[in-house]
Design an enzyme around this catalytic site. Sequence first.
Site, PDB file in Angstrom:
ATOM      1  N   ARG A  20       1.326  -1.409  -0.380  1.00 57.78           N
ATOM      2  CA  ARG A  20       0.015  -0.014  -0.008  1.00 57.78           C
ATOM      3  C   ARG A  20       0.825   0.592   0.292  1.00 57.78           C
ATOM      4  O   ARG A  20       0.636   2.636  -0.668  1.00 57.78           O
ATOM      5  CB  ARG A  20      -0.669   0.051   0.959  1.00 57.78           C
ATOM      6  CG  ARG A  20      -1.659  -0.943   0.925  1.00 57.78           C
ATOM      7  CD  ARG A  20      -3.138  -1.073   1.409  1.00 57.78           C
ATOM      8  NE  ARG A  20      -4.155  -1.921   0.849  1.00 57.78           N
ATOM      9  CZ  ARG A  20      -5.252  -2.365   1.551  1.00 57.78           C
ATOM     10  NH1 ARG A  20      -5.890  -1.210   3.479  1.00 57.78           N
ATOM     11  NH2 ARG A  20      -6.005  -2.518   1.607  1.00 57.78           N
TER      12      ARG A  20
ATOM     13  N   ASP B 120      12.557 -15.096  16.732  1.00 57.14           N
ATOM     14  CA  ASP B 120      13.778 -15.611  17.836  1.00 57.14           C
ATOM     15  C   ASP B 120      13.980 -14.129  17.798  1.00 57.14           C
ATOM     16  O   ASP B 120      14.938 -14.375  19.650  1.00 57.14           O
ATOM     17  CB  ASP B 120      14.724 -16.239  17.099  1.00 57.14           C
ATOM     18  CG  ASP B 120      14.716 -17.617  16.024  1.00 57.14           C
ATOM     19  OD1 ASP B 120      13.331 -18.059  17.027  1.00 57.14           O
ATOM     20  OD2 ASP B 120      14.777 -17.511  15.364  1.00 57.14           O
TER      21      ASP B 120
ATOM     22  N   MET C 170      10.890 -21.506  21.347  1.00 57.47           N
ATOM     23  CA  MET C 170      12.078 -21.381  21.074  1.00 57.47           C
ATOM     24  C   MET C 170      12.984 -20.458  20.347  1.00 57.47           C
ATOM     25  O   MET C 170      12.812 -19.925  21.680  1.00 57.47           O
ATOM     26  CB  MET C 170      10.846 -21.479  19.643  1.00 57.47           C
ATOM     27  CG  MET C 170      10.405 -22.483  18.539  1.00 57.47           C
ATOM     28  SD  MET C 170       9.816 -22.615  16.672  1.00 57.47           S
ATOM     29  CE  MET C 170       9.301 -24.205  16.552  1.00 57.47           C
ATOM     30  N   GLY C 171      13.351 -20.175  19.490  1.00 58.50           N
ATOM     31  CA  GLY C 171      14.489 -18.777  19.578  1.00 58.50           C
ATOM     32  C   GLY C 171      15.656 -19.102  18.921  1.00 58.50           C
ATOM     33  O   GLY C 171      16.638 -18.309  19.132  1.00 58.50           O
ATOM     34  N   ARG C 172      15.850 -20.062  18.212  1.00 60.79           N
ATOM     35  CA  ARG C 172      16.978 -20.908  17.691  1.00 60.79           C
ATOM     36  C   ARG C 172      18.387 -21.130  18.766  1.00 60.79           C
ATOM     37  O   ARG C 172      18.278 -21.053  19.653  1.00 60.79           O
ATOM     38  CB  ARG C 172      17.686 -20.067  15.868  1.00 60.79           C
ATOM     39  CG  ARG C 172      18.068 -21.153  15.370  1.00 60.79           C
ATOM     40  CD  ARG C 172      18.201 -19.871  13.750  1.00 60.79           C
ATOM     41  NE  ARG C 172      16.853 -19.980  13.326  1.00 60.79           N
ATOM     42  CZ  ARG C 172      16.744 -21.230  12.219  1.00 60.79           C
ATOM     43  NH1 ARG C 172      17.519 -21.996  12.343  1.00 60.79           N
ATOM     44  NH2 ARG C 172      15.537 -20.873  11.544  1.00 60.79           N
TER      45      ARG C 172
ATOM     46  N   LYS D  11       5.096 -22.905  47.355  1.00 57.49           N
ATOM     47  CA  LYS D  11       4.228 -22.810  46.611  1.00 57.49           C
ATOM     48  C   LYS D  11       3.932 -24.411  45.543  1.00 57.49           C
ATOM     49  O   LYS D  11       4.106 -24.920  46.139  1.00 57.49           O
ATOM     50  CB  LYS D  11       5.006 -22.649  45.110  1.00 57.49           C
ATOM     51  CG  LYS D  11       4.333 -20.547  44.692  1.00 57.49           C
ATOM     52  CD  LYS D  11       6.466 -20.438  43.742  1.00 57.49           C
ATOM     53  CE  LYS D  11       5.669 -19.876  42.873  1.00 57.49           C
ATOM     54  NZ  LYS D  11       6.604 -19.508  41.814  1.00 57.49           N
TER      55      LYS D  11
HETATM   56  O1  F6P Z   1      13.748 -19.220  13.120  1.00 55.63           O
HETATM   57  C1  F6P Z   1      12.134 -19.298  14.005  1.00 55.63           C
HETATM   58  C2  F6P Z   1      11.920 -20.757  13.988  1.00 55.63           C
HETATM   59  O2  F6P Z   1      10.789 -20.503  14.747  1.00 55.63           O
HETATM   60  C3  F6P Z   1      13.418 -20.640  15.006  1.00 55.63           C
HETATM   61  O3  F6P Z   1      12.654 -20.366  16.727  1.00 55.63           O
HETATM   62  C4  F6P Z   1      13.277 -22.196  15.327  1.00 55.63           C
HETATM   63  O4  F6P Z   1      14.700 -23.026  15.823  1.00 55.63           O
HETATM   64  C5  F6P Z   1      13.217 -23.033  13.497  1.00 55.63           C
HETATM   65  O5  F6P Z   1      12.610 -21.392  12.953  1.00 55.63           O
HETATM   66  C6  F6P Z   1      12.109 -23.778  13.620  1.00 55.63           C
HETATM   67  O6  F6P Z   1      12.129 -24.333  12.152  1.00 55.63           O
HETATM   68  P1  F6P Z   1      11.695 -24.937  10.885  1.00 55.63           P
HETATM   69  O7  F6P Z   1      10.233 -23.914  11.145  1.00 55.63           O
HETATM   70  O8  F6P Z   1      11.662 -24.930   9.902  1.00 55.63           O
HETATM   71  O9  F6P Z   1      11.502 -25.860  11.891  1.00 55.63           O
END
Ligand code: F6P
Length: 323
Positions: A26, A128, A170-172, A214
């Site tokens: 846009r 990530d 996640m987060g690599r 807790k």
């Molecule tokens: O880079 C984003 C991400 O979701 C990471 O957090 C994760 O390690 C990776 O991609 C997973 O990759 P795929 O979708 O190829 O399994």
Amino acid sequence: MEKSIAVLTSGGDAPGMNAAIRAVVRTGIAYECHVFGVRNGYHGLINGQFERMSTRDVGGILQRGGTILGSARSEEFMTVDGRSEAIRNLNRRGIDALVVIGGNGSQAGANELFKMGFPVVGVASTIDNDLVGSEITIGVDTALNIALEAIDRLKVTASSHQRAFIIEVMGRKCGYLALAAGVAGGAEAITVPERKTDPEQIADAVRIAYEHGKNHALVVAAEGADYNAAKLTEFFVAHRERLGFSVRSTILGHVQRGGEPGASDRILASKLGNGAVQAILREEYGVLIGLNKNKVTATPYEGIIGKVKNLDEDLFELAELLD
Ligand code: F6P
């Protein structure tokens, strides 16, 4: 000033990518540019999957997760031949500049195209949050909220059974999601790739939580940490008698990527998509459009590609203080 702009999404999808595509299309059209969508990331660039986009083509996508253009991880694009073919396709269609919406690997690929002489602008988008050049990236906030919803639910069942739970996010190789989810979710302990983990210390944190009355204890583990959910569970199970509590683990995985973007991601994506077109109009190429100190910025690839984002140590210490 009329330019032809191509836009693609690449790598792992992130909630808000569609809002960024919409903003590119846009804004581009508002400045009398022709905008083309490229299907399936770099794969589509090599195979010539281009299509002209109108303002209506991006109607109704602001609130949708995923990416309407599709995404892919292309091995061919890693080669000079693959990238040369991509540039031939862009030139054949008279494209003046390419917008790459994606994370670390995708921006590294965009930088390679730029180094081969093609005008490229990147938009920081990955759950990530591992891109140097943008304090926050498109998709992080939504992914974080999905993790929090899971944490809140796990606390309910954990309390009923007096169990400890490990939740893996996640987060690599980046611990941002784990750290942020841990602080916002009130976790007893957090494991991240940037720090070495002592599993005894994690077990102590869980035990202390029970001692303080807790009836649940929660550990957030980053998938890339030395102790992810599998390794931590193995340790807890192996020492169950001595530790005196039972544990369950949940791996959130791709659930974190599949949500509808929240308000923050929609706004961020709109700003960054617009920022990409503004950079193209200024003919400022080889830059990553990101958000820094609440301003849209264009940071040259040269200084950021291959660099590692630091963990927010202050936030980590705060997490330890508040658990
Ligand atoms: O880079 C984003 C991400 O979701 C990471 O957090 C994760 O390690 C990776 O991609 C997973 O990759 P795929 O979708 O190829 O399994």
